[in-house]
Design a protein around this motif. Structure first.
Motif, PDB file in Angstrom:
ATOM      1  N   PRO A   1       0.838  -1.207   0.000  1.00  0.00           N
ATOM      2  CA  PRO A   1       0.000   0.000   0.000  1.00  0.00           C
ATOM      3  C   PRO A   1       0.871   1.256   0.000  1.00  0.00           C
ATOM      4  N   PRO A   2       0.301   2.398  -0.379  1.00  0.00           N
ATOM      5  CA  PRO A   2       1.075   3.637  -0.494  1.00  0.00           C
ATOM      6  C   PRO A   2       1.803   4.048   0.788  1.00  0.00           C
ATOM      7  N   ASP A   3       1.257   3.678   1.939  1.00  0.00           N
ATOM      8  CA  ASP A   3       1.895   4.089   3.198  1.00  0.00           C
ATOM      9  C   ASP A   3       2.872   3.045   3.740  1.00  0.00           C
ATOM     10  N   ALA A   4       3.223   2.051   2.927  1.00  0.00           N
ATOM     11  CA  ALA A   4       4.195   1.026   3.328  1.00  0.00           C
ATOM     12  C   ALA A   4       5.408   1.118   2.416  1.00  0.00           C
ATOM     13  N   SER A   5       6.550   0.789   2.970  1.00  0.00           N
ATOM     14  CA  SER A   5       7.771   0.770   2.165  1.00  0.00           C
ATOM     15  C   SER A   5       8.751  -0.209   2.790  1.00  0.00           C
ATOM     16  N   ARG A   6       9.794  -0.530   2.054  1.00  0.00           N
ATOM     17  CA  ARG A   6      10.850  -1.385   2.589  1.00  0.00           C
ATOM     18  C   ARG A   6      12.189  -0.830   2.158  1.00  0.00           C
ATOM     19  N   ALA A   7      13.170  -1.003   3.010  1.00  0.00           N
ATOM     20  CA  ALA A   7      14.522  -0.568   2.681  1.00  0.00           C
ATOM     21  C   ALA A   7      15.137  -1.552   1.690  1.00  0.00           C
ATOM     22  N   ALA A   8      16.189  -1.146   1.025  1.00  0.00           N
ATOM     23  CA  ALA A   8      16.842  -2.004   0.035  1.00  0.00           C
ATOM     24  C   ALA A   8      17.349  -3.305   0.648  1.00  0.00           C
ATOM     25  N   TYR A   9      17.673  -3.285   1.932  1.00  0.00           N
ATOM     26  CA  TYR A   9      18.179  -4.489   2.600  1.00  0.00           C
ATOM     27  C   TYR A   9      17.058  -5.361   3.180  1.00  0.00           C
ATOM     28  N   GLU A  10      15.821  -4.931   3.084  1.00  0.00           N
ATOM     29  CA  GLU A  10      14.690  -5.695   3.608  1.00  0.00           C
ATOM     30  C   GLU A  10      14.055  -6.540   2.511  1.00  0.00           C
ATOM     31  N   ARG A  11      13.457  -7.658   2.912  1.00  0.00           N
ATOM     32  CA  ARG A  11      12.776  -8.553   1.984  1.00  0.00           C
ATOM     33  C   ARG A  11      11.374  -8.837   2.506  1.00  0.00           C
ATOM     34  N   ILE A  12      10.471  -9.100   1.596  1.00  0.00           N
ATOM     35  CA  ILE A  12       9.120  -9.531   1.954  1.00  0.00           C
ATOM     36  C   ILE A  12       9.138 -11.060   1.951  1.00  0.00           C
ATOM     37  N   VAL A  13       8.730 -11.651   3.063  1.00  0.00           N
ATOM     38  CA  VAL A  13       8.645 -13.108   3.130  1.00  0.00           C
ATOM     39  C   VAL A  13       7.224 -13.507   3.465  1.00  0.00           C
ATOM     40  N   VAL A  14       6.835 -14.673   3.007  1.00  0.00           N
ATOM     41  CA  VAL A  14       5.491 -15.196   3.227  1.00  0.00           C
ATOM     42  C   VAL A  14       5.587 -16.399   4.153  1.00  0.00           C
ATOM     43  N   ILE A  15       4.718 -16.416   5.168  1.00  0.00           N
ATOM     44  CA  ILE A  15       4.578 -17.590   6.016  1.00  0.00           C
ATOM     45  C   ILE A  15       3.135 -18.062   5.906  1.00  0.00           C
ATOM     46  N   THR A  16       2.903 -19.301   6.228  1.00  0.00           N
ATOM     47  CA  THR A  16       1.542 -19.825   6.126  1.00  0.00           C
ATOM     48  C   THR A  16       0.650 -19.230   7.213  1.00  0.00           C
ATOM     49  N   ARG A  17      -0.617 -19.200   6.939  1.00  0.00           N
ATOM     50  CA  ARG A  17      -1.598 -18.736   7.922  1.00  0.00           C
ATOM     51  C   ARG A  17      -1.502 -19.566   9.191  1.00  0.00           C
ATOM     52  N   ASP A  18      -1.375 -20.885   9.039  1.00  0.00           N
ATOM     53  CA  ASP A  18      -1.285 -21.783  10.189  1.00  0.00           C
ATOM     54  C   ASP A  18      -0.088 -21.441  11.075  1.00  0.00           C
ATOM     55  N   THR A  19       1.038 -21.099  10.459  1.00  0.00           N
ATOM     56  CA  THR A  19       2.231 -20.733  11.232  1.00  0.00           C
ATOM     57  C   THR A  19       1.944 -19.537  12.130  1.00  0.00           C
ATOM     58  N   LEU A  20       1.344 -18.502  11.580  1.00  0.00           N
ATOM     59  CA  LEU A  20       1.069 -17.298  12.361  1.00  0.00           C
ATOM     60  C   LEU A  20      -0.024 -17.530  13.402  1.00  0.00           C
ATOM     61  N   LEU A  21      -1.079 -18.223  13.026  1.00  0.00           N
ATOM     62  CA  LEU A  21      -2.156 -18.474  13.988  1.00  0.00           C
ATOM     63  C   LEU A  21      -1.678 -19.287  15.180  1.00  0.00           C
ATOM     64  N   ARG A  22      -0.820 -20.273  14.930  1.00  0.00           N
ATOM     65  CA  ARG A  22      -0.287 -21.077  16.042  1.00  0.00           C
ATOM     66  C   ARG A  22       0.714 -20.312  16.885  1.00  0.00           C
ATOM     67  N   ALA A  23       1.282 -19.250  16.329  1.00  0.00           N
ATOM     68  CA  ALA A  23       2.223 -18.425  17.082  1.00  0.00           C
ATOM     69  C   ALA A  23       1.517 -17.372  17.939  1.00  0.00           C
ATOM     70  N   LYS A  24       0.278 -17.068  17.619  1.00  0.00           N
ATOM     71  CA  LYS A  24      -0.452 -15.977  18.266  1.00  0.00           C
ATOM     72  C   LYS A  24      -0.407 -16.046  19.785  1.00  0.00           C
ATOM     73  N   ALA A  25      -0.615 -17.210  20.353  1.00  0.00           N
ATOM     74  CA  ALA A  25      -0.639 -17.351  21.816  1.00  0.00           C
ATOM     75  C   ALA A  25       0.722 -17.090  22.449  1.00  0.00           C
ATOM     76  N   ASP A  26       1.799 -17.270  21.696  1.00  0.00           N
ATOM     77  CA  ASP A  26       3.159 -17.090  22.223  1.00  0.00           C
ATOM     78  C   ASP A  26       3.714 -15.679  22.028  1.00  0.00           C
TER      79      ASP A  26
END
Length: 78
Positions: free
Chosen positions: A49-74
């Motif tokens: 989106p227009p209000d998001a950016s990343r530095a040249a040294y940053e990368r966008i990575v994708v994790i599964t929904r299940d990974t994030l949902l199971r991490a929520k409690a921790d």
């Protein structure tokens, strides 16, 4: 900087047969988090989106929904 603990279930607990090559989230000794995911910068950079950016040294990575949902409690509240 060191890995302090895994956040959420291990890959094996999430159903990985080998438990060796799946998304993961870790809390670091400096309070930040490290994420293992599928590199998707080229595919998603133009989708930010227009209000998001990343530095040249940053990368966008994708994790599964299940990974994030199971991490929520921790994930700490503060």
């Amino acid at each position: 900087m060191k890995i302090v603990r895994r956040i959420g279930a291990s890959p094996r607990e999430r159903g990985s047969a080998t438990g060796q090559s799946c998304p993961d989230i870790f809390e670091l000794s400096d309070g930040n988090f490290a994420v293992i995911g599928t590199e998707a910068t080229a595919q998603l950079d133009a989708e930010l989106p227009p209000d998001a950016s990343r530095a040249a040294y940053e990368r966008i990575v994708v994790i599964t929904r299940d990974t994030l949902l199971r991490a929520k409690a921790d994930i700490p509240d503060a």
